[in-house]
Design an enzyme around this catalytic site. Structure first.
Site, PDB file in Angstrom:
ATOM      1  N   HIS A 122       0.835  -1.202   0.000  1.00  0.00           N
ATOM      2  CA  HIS A 122       0.000   0.000   0.000  1.00  0.00           C
ATOM      3  C   HIS A 122       0.875   1.258   0.000  1.00  0.00           C
ATOM      4  O   HIS A 122       0.617   2.208  -0.736  1.00  0.00           O
ATOM      5  CB  HIS A 122      -0.869   0.060   1.264  1.00  0.00           C
ATOM      6  CG  HIS A 122      -1.949  -0.965   1.367  1.00  0.00           C
ATOM      7  ND1 HIS A 122      -2.161  -1.713   2.511  1.00  0.00           N
ATOM      8  CD2 HIS A 122      -2.910  -1.355   0.491  1.00  0.00           C
ATOM      9  CE1 HIS A 122      -3.200  -2.508   2.331  1.00  0.00           C
ATOM     10  NE2 HIS A 122      -3.676  -2.318   1.105  1.00  0.00           N
ATOM     11  N   LYS A 145     -19.478  -3.571  10.167  1.00  0.00           N
ATOM     12  CA  LYS A 145     -18.439  -4.600  10.055  1.00  0.00           C
ATOM     13  C   LYS A 145     -17.199  -4.154  10.822  1.00  0.00           C
ATOM     14  O   LYS A 145     -16.544  -3.173  10.444  1.00  0.00           O
ATOM     15  CB  LYS A 145     -18.103  -4.804   8.569  1.00  0.00           C
ATOM     16  CG  LYS A 145     -17.476  -6.146   8.277  1.00  0.00           C
ATOM     17  CD  LYS A 145     -17.296  -6.360   6.785  1.00  0.00           C
ATOM     18  CE  LYS A 145     -15.916  -6.949   6.516  1.00  0.00           C
ATOM     19  NZ  LYS A 145     -15.354  -6.590   5.245  1.00  0.00           N
ATOM     20  N   ARG A 162      -2.611  -5.953  -8.099  1.00  0.00           N
ATOM     21  CA  ARG A 162      -1.775  -7.167  -8.169  1.00  0.00           C
ATOM     22  C   ARG A 162      -2.336  -8.055  -9.266  1.00  0.00           C
ATOM     23  O   ARG A 162      -3.465  -7.840  -9.713  1.00  0.00           O
ATOM     24  CB  ARG A 162      -1.810  -7.914  -6.827  1.00  0.00           C
ATOM     25  CG  ARG A 162      -1.183  -7.157  -5.673  1.00  0.00           C
ATOM     26  CD  ARG A 162      -1.551  -7.771  -4.341  1.00  0.00           C
ATOM     27  NE  ARG A 162      -3.003  -7.707  -4.152  1.00  0.00           N
ATOM     28  CZ  ARG A 162      -3.638  -7.797  -2.998  1.00  0.00           C
ATOM     29  NH1 ARG A 162      -2.946  -7.974  -1.896  1.00  0.00           N
ATOM     30  NH2 ARG A 162      -4.939  -7.723  -2.917  1.00  0.00           N
ATOM     31  N   SER A 171      -3.270  -7.535   3.127  1.00  0.00           N
ATOM     32  CA  SER A 171      -3.645  -7.344   4.541  1.00  0.00           C
ATOM     33  C   SER A 171      -4.226  -8.625   5.123  1.00  0.00           C
ATOM     34  O   SER A 171      -4.008  -8.941   6.296  1.00  0.00           O
ATOM     35  CB  SER A 171      -4.659  -6.208   4.671  1.00  0.00           C
ATOM     36  OG  SER A 171      -4.115  -5.000   4.220  1.00  0.00           O
TER      37      SER A 171
END
Ligand code: PNS
Length: 154
Positions: free
Chosen positions: A13, A37, A85, A121
């Site tokens: 990132h 969430k 990616r 992550s």
């Protein structure tokens, strides 16, 4: 606008944020969250960890919720920048095309640096939760905090 969940921010990132800061006069790192969430880190901590990892005069970090196109309009952001990616392309294209359809907002996709192409992550959280060392993949300010959080999710 550099949006993401950044839960937690990784060196992949950070590479994209720094490259965006070289391409654009001003960059806002937008940490997306939803009230329903819970993340690994609360959004305020994700913002703080990015600020601690990226000290550039033309980079600001803010939390947002709701539609990205609305946040971009509110901050007068002209483009979204996202790292991509090899496995992300379909997902990123779908979001870029939808955001353009929703509001005309353009997305610039930056190929991730090859050295970080395998970092996510999700993997960082998994490795930390199983006691592995994530320090090669995240900024210094983040490594200990991830390990602490994995030991004690609070
Ligand atoms: O790369 P990430 O971490 O999956 O990015 C997530 C984020 C925050 C960029 C994405 O979920 C998002 O844009 N959320 C805001 C809600 C929204 O605008 N949804 C429609 C996107 S087409």
């Amino acid at each position: 606008m550099c949006p993401g969940s950044f839960d937690p921010v990784t060196l992949g990132h950070l590479d994209v944020i720094i490259r965006a800061a070289g391409l654009f006069d001003e960059v806002i790192v937008a940490v997306g969250h939803s009230a329903t969430k819970a993340g690994f880190f609360p959004v305020e901590e994700r913002v703080e960890l990015i600020r601690a990892s990226c000290d550039r005069p033309n980079v600001q970090v803010e939390a947002f919720s709701g539609l990205l196109v609305d946040f971009c309009a509110a901050r007068d952001a002209g483009a979204v920048v996202k790292g991509v990616r090899s496995g992300d392309l379909d997902y990123e294209l779908q979001m870029a095309q939808m955001n353009r359809r929703l509001s005309g907002l353009e997305t610039v996709l930056l190929p991730t640096a090859p050295e970080w192409g395998f970092v996510s992550s999700t993997l960082i959280r998994q490795i930390a939760s199983m006691g592995g060392d994530v320090s090669p993949f995240v900024p210094d300010a983040v490594a200990d905090r991830v390990a602490d959080r994995a030991r004690d999710p609070g």
